[in-house]
Design a protein around this motif. Structure first.
Motif, PDB file in Angstrom:
ATOM      1  N   ARG A 165      32.947  49.462  27.315  1.00  0.00           N
ATOM      2  CA  ARG A 165      32.790  48.543  28.435  1.00  0.00           C
ATOM      3  C   ARG A 165      31.439  48.823  29.101  1.00  0.00           C
ATOM      4  N   HIS A 170      35.157  44.471  43.792  1.00  0.00           N
ATOM      5  CA  HIS A 170      36.357  43.881  43.198  1.00  0.00           C
ATOM      6  C   HIS A 170      36.272  42.356  43.178  1.00  0.00           C
ATOM      7  N   GLN A 210      33.904  38.635  37.900  1.00  0.00           N
ATOM      8  CA  GLN A 210      32.622  38.182  37.358  1.00  0.00           C
ATOM      9  C   GLN A 210      32.800  37.139  36.263  1.00  0.00           C
ATOM     10  N   TRP A 255      29.414  43.873  41.744  1.00  0.00           N
ATOM     11  CA  TRP A 255      30.640  43.082  41.826  1.00  0.00           C
ATOM     12  C   TRP A 255      31.848  43.891  41.373  1.00  0.00           C
ATOM     13  N   ASN A 256      31.667  44.841  40.487  1.00  0.00           N
ATOM     14  CA  ASN A 256      32.769  45.754  40.162  1.00  0.00           C
ATOM     15  C   ASN A 256      33.168  46.550  41.399  1.00  0.00           C
ATOM     16  N   GLU A 294      28.706  49.936  35.517  1.00  0.00           N
ATOM     17  CA  GLU A 294      29.134  49.344  36.788  1.00  0.00           C
ATOM     18  C   GLU A 294      28.105  48.355  37.344  1.00  0.00           C
ATOM     19  N   THR A 295      28.623  47.298  37.983  1.00  0.00           N
ATOM     20  CA  THR A 295      27.805  46.352  38.743  1.00  0.00           C
ATOM     21  C   THR A 295      28.294  46.346  40.189  1.00  0.00           C
ATOM     22  N   HIS A 332      33.371  43.723  27.430  1.00  0.00           N
ATOM     23  CA  HIS A 332      33.896  43.605  28.786  1.00  0.00           C
ATOM     24  C   HIS A 332      35.372  43.961  28.855  1.00  0.00           C
ATOM     25  N   GLU A 333      35.856  44.122  30.077  1.00  0.00           N
ATOM     26  CA  GLU A 333      37.227  44.584  30.289  1.00  0.00           C
ATOM     27  C   GLU A 333      38.266  43.664  29.660  1.00  0.00           C
ATOM     28  N   ARG A 357      24.801  42.806  31.947  1.00  0.00           N
ATOM     29  CA  ARG A 357      25.410  44.110  32.184  1.00  0.00           C
ATOM     30  C   ARG A 357      25.807  44.806  30.883  1.00  0.00           C
ATOM     31  N   ASN A 383      34.512  51.416  33.646  1.00  0.00           N
ATOM     32  CA  ASN A 383      33.135  51.156  33.219  1.00  0.00           C
ATOM     33  C   ASN A 383      32.635  52.264  32.299  1.00  0.00           C
TER      34      ASN A 383
END
Length: 222
Positions: free
Chosen positions: A21, A31, A34, A27-28, A24-25, A167-168, A74, A190
């Motif tokens: 994954r 919460h 994205q 927006w992470n 981190e951003t 991504h997640e 990202r 992340n």
């Protein structure tokens, strides 16, 4: 390709797929969902990416044969660090590895989504078949996109290790595909590492590891 690349322990028809994954951003941190919205790593995310890159490069005989990445910033930034540290010449950018389209929920705080009438209506239906409000992907659509792509990548890299930065929601779906007997949502932090052994020719998947962040504690790569 380098003869130093290690084969999957399950045989030459399998490829070891290391799904990472992205880092981190902002927006992470907040919460905020994205989805396909394109955000760069924050400073913590860049540090995490450097640490997972170092972990993946530690074993000379187990370095990746290739690094694939989602097209979002990202993921691509994380993948570039991994490729550079492992002396992989380039990152293969692949839109099929992009995050799930979260429809009208993109840009909303997670807690607000869970309280929304749109989400309540969606979650009362068949979530595998039902598209997310606002043009988002159903789980079946997500699965078809990412599973078929990993099967194709595995077929191309039989017996090798390949890193896939994504991504997640994609990794969640890969886990469900590899182990359909459980519907439990996995913890995918992340830069976590999840390992699948995939035989692309006959569609066999073996889930070996999920959500491993040992590198953030300076542990070595297995």
């Amino acid at each position: 390709m380098s003869p130093a690349i290690s084969a999957s322990p399950h045989g030459e028809n399998f490829t070891e797929m290391v799904a990472v994954r992205h880092g981190e951003t902002e927006w992470n941190v907040s919460h905020t969902i994205q989805g396909r919205l394109d955000h760069e790593l924050n400073e913590t995310g860049r540090q995490q990416a450097a640490m997972v890159a170092r972990r993946l490069s530690e074993s000379e005989e187990a370095k990746p044969a290739a690094v694939y990445s989602s097209d979002l910033k990202r993921a691509a930034e994380t993948a570039q660090m991994i490729a550079a540290t492992s002396s992989v010449s380039n990152v293969v950018i692949d839109q099929a590895l992009t995050e799930r389209h979260m429809g009208s929920f993109q840009g909303m705080k997670r807690e607000d989504v869970l309280k929304s009438e749109a989400y309540k209506a969606y979650s009362s239906k068949d979530e595998r078949k039902e598209e997310l409000p606002g043009g988002g992907e159903s789980l079946n659509q997500l699965s078809e996109r990412c599973v078929s792509r990993l099967n194709a990548i595995a077929e191309k890299h039989k017996g090798e290790r390949v890193v896939v930065v994504t991504h997640e929601e994609v990794i969640q779906e890969l886990c469900r595909h590899a182990n359909p007997t459980t519907s439990v949502r996995r913890n995918i932090p992340n830069t976590s590492i999840s390992i699948f052994h995939v035989s692309g020719s006959d569609g066999r998947w073996i889930l070996e590891k999920v959500g491993d962040v040992g590198h953030l504690n300076e542990d070595s790569f297995p």
